[in-house]
Design a protein around this motif. Structure first.
Motif, mmCIF file in Angstrom:
data_model
loop_
_atom_site.group_PDB
_atom_site.id
_atom_site.type_symbol
_atom_site.label_atom_id
_atom_site.label_comp_id
_atom_site.label_asym_id
_atom_site.label_seq_id
_atom_site.Cartn_x
_atom_site.Cartn_y
_atom_site.Cartn_z
ATOM 1 N N ASN A 174 -55.115 40.519 11.202
ATOM 2 C CA ASN A 174 -56.287 41.116 12.056
ATOM 3 C C ASN A 174 -57.648 41.587 11.273
ATOM 4 N N ILE A 175 -57.136 42.007 9.987
ATOM 5 C CA ILE A 175 -58.056 42.382 9.215
ATOM 6 C C ILE A 175 -59.020 41.097 8.755
ATOM 7 N N ALA A 176 -58.355 40.084 8.423
ATOM 8 C CA ALA A 176 -59.065 38.705 8.061
ATOM 9 C C ALA A 176 -59.872 38.202 9.294
ATOM 10 N N LEU A 177 -59.335 38.390 10.282
ATOM 11 C CA LEU A 177 -60.207 37.981 11.541
ATOM 12 C C LEU A 177 -61.569 38.616 11.556
ATOM 13 N N VAL A 178 -61.401 39.980 11.358
ATOM 14 C CA VAL A 178 -62.435 40.587 11.675
ATOM 15 C C VAL A 178 -63.658 40.525 10.439
ATOM 16 N N GLU A 179 -63.020 40.484 9.314
ATOM 17 C CA GLU A 179 -63.604 40.165 8.003
ATOM 18 C C GLU A 179 -64.474 38.924 8.378
ATOM 19 N N HIS A 180 -64.022 37.670 8.711
ATOM 20 C CA HIS A 180 -64.693 36.665 8.825
ATOM 21 C C HIS A 180 -65.777 36.646 9.748
ATOM 22 N N LEU A 181 -65.183 37.332 10.955
ATOM 23 C CA LEU A 181 -66.356 37.388 12.030
ATOM 24 C C LEU A 181 -67.581 38.238 11.617
ATOM 25 N N ALA A 182 -67.416 39.107 10.801
ATOM 26 C CA ALA A 182 -68.472 39.932 10.201
ATOM 27 C C ALA A 182 -69.285 39.148 9.544
ATOM 28 N N VAL A 183 -68.730 38.202 8.492
ATOM 29 C CA VAL A 183 -69.452 37.497 7.432
ATOM 30 C C VAL A 183 -70.257 36.573 8.350
ATOM 31 N N THR A 184 -69.801 35.995 9.386
ATOM 32 C CA THR A 184 -70.560 34.889 10.010
ATOM 33 C C THR A 184 -71.711 35.427 10.787
ATOM 34 N N VAL A 185 -71.503 36.526 11.510
ATOM 35 C CA VAL A 185 -72.785 37.433 12.098
ATOM 36 C C VAL A 185 -73.796 37.673 11.072
ATOM 37 N N ILE A 186 -73.325 38.046 10.022
ATOM 38 C CA ILE A 186 -74.264 38.537 8.880
ATOM 39 C C ILE A 186 -74.965 37.198 8.178
#
Length: 292
Positions: A174-186
């Motif tokens: 779950n941490i990896a999913l949120v982390e990747h989503l955050a980087v994609t948005v940024i």
């Protein structure tokens, strides 16, 4: 390599080593650092979402918060890493970006009150000396690419240190999913500001994007997140630093890179610092405790 976490981290390091050359080729072909970053994390996020789609409904508020913080740190890492790679070679970029073994213990000391062993200070000194050999040119000017690459190592060290804390309290996938989503948005926001105009995609560019997106990002960070659950942040940093060795070998074989004596000496000193952090003077790796 004493547990499955160590092996997962080593596989991640091998995959990560191949990512430097893929990114370098994309930059050489005219894609901006932010377009490369957006492409690799968009592909990674889509792949992870297809596999773990149901997980999004299980993510807790704490995991969104922790993953978001880690995503900001990871975004900073890749901005510095990718921009730095424009101005230096893949092996120099890889070695400087993988000096976490000497940096993470000090971040853990400041953030979690885990004081480094005396040999940690020596490892840090050796790392800085090796960085100087790699980053200062023969006319004693700082190589901006090397400086940015070392900055990426500091940001990635912070990500590793806090990841060690996060995976003890949250689900690692779950941490990896949120982390990747955050980087994609940024990455999308930065690319929107700097411009979406890019060279046309050819077969080699598509292959490079898929390689860095699927193998060097999605699989890499899932392996890091899950693997780090079974070992400490300090040992994670040490194992991950081995990707610089794989990056140097791949760069010589497929990018035609050659290093002078100062570069080779700098890499050797940095590698010695990694080994010193792996087996501290007067201690064994068994004494290392996981972040609580």
């Amino acid at each position: 390599m004493r547990n499955k976490g160590d092996w997962m981290l080593l596989i991640a390091a091998i995959l990560g080593g191949g990512g430097f050359i893929g990114v370098k080729y994309l930059l050489d072909w005219g894609y901006t650092p932010y377009q490369v970053m957006l492409g690799r994390f968009l592909i990674a996020t889509v792949c992870l979402s297809l596999i773990y789609f149901k997980r999004y409904f299980q993510i807790t508020k704490k995991e969104w918060k922790m993953g978001g913080i880690l995503g900001v740190l990871l975004a900073a890492t890749f901005v510095l890493l990718t921009v730095g790679l424009q101005y230096t070679t893949p092996s120099v970029n890889a070695f400087l970006c993988n000096t976490q073994a000497a940096i993470v213990p000090f971040i853990c000391w400041g953030a979690f009150r885990q004081k480094p062993l005396p040999s940690g200070f020596l490892a840090a000194f050796l790392t800085l000396f090796g960085v100087a050999l790699l980053s200062v040119t023969e006319d004693f000017k700082l190589d901006i690419g090397a400086v940015l690459s070392f900055g990426a190592a500091v940001a990635f060290s912070m990500q590793m240190a806090f990841m060690g804390k996060a995976v003890q309290e949250c689900d690692s996938v779950n941490i990896a999913l949120v982390e990747h989503l955050a980087v994609t948005v940024i990455s999308f926001v930065i690319t929107a500001i700097t411009g979406f105009d890019m060279p046309s995609l050819n077969g080699f560019a598509v292959a490079s994007y898929l390689n860095v997106g699927i193998f060097c990002t999605a699989i890499y960070f899932v392996l890091q997140s899950v693997g780090q659950k079974y070992t400490s942040a300090n040992k994670t940093a040490i194992i991950i630093t081995s990707e610089s060795i794989f990056a140097a070998i791949i760069s010589v074989l497929f990018y035609g890179e050659r290093m002078g004596w100062r570069g080779l000496l700098g890499c050797g000193i940095i590698f010695a610092a990694m080994l010193l952090a792996e087996k501290p003077l007067g201690k064994t790796v068994d004494t290392e405790e996981k972040i609580s």
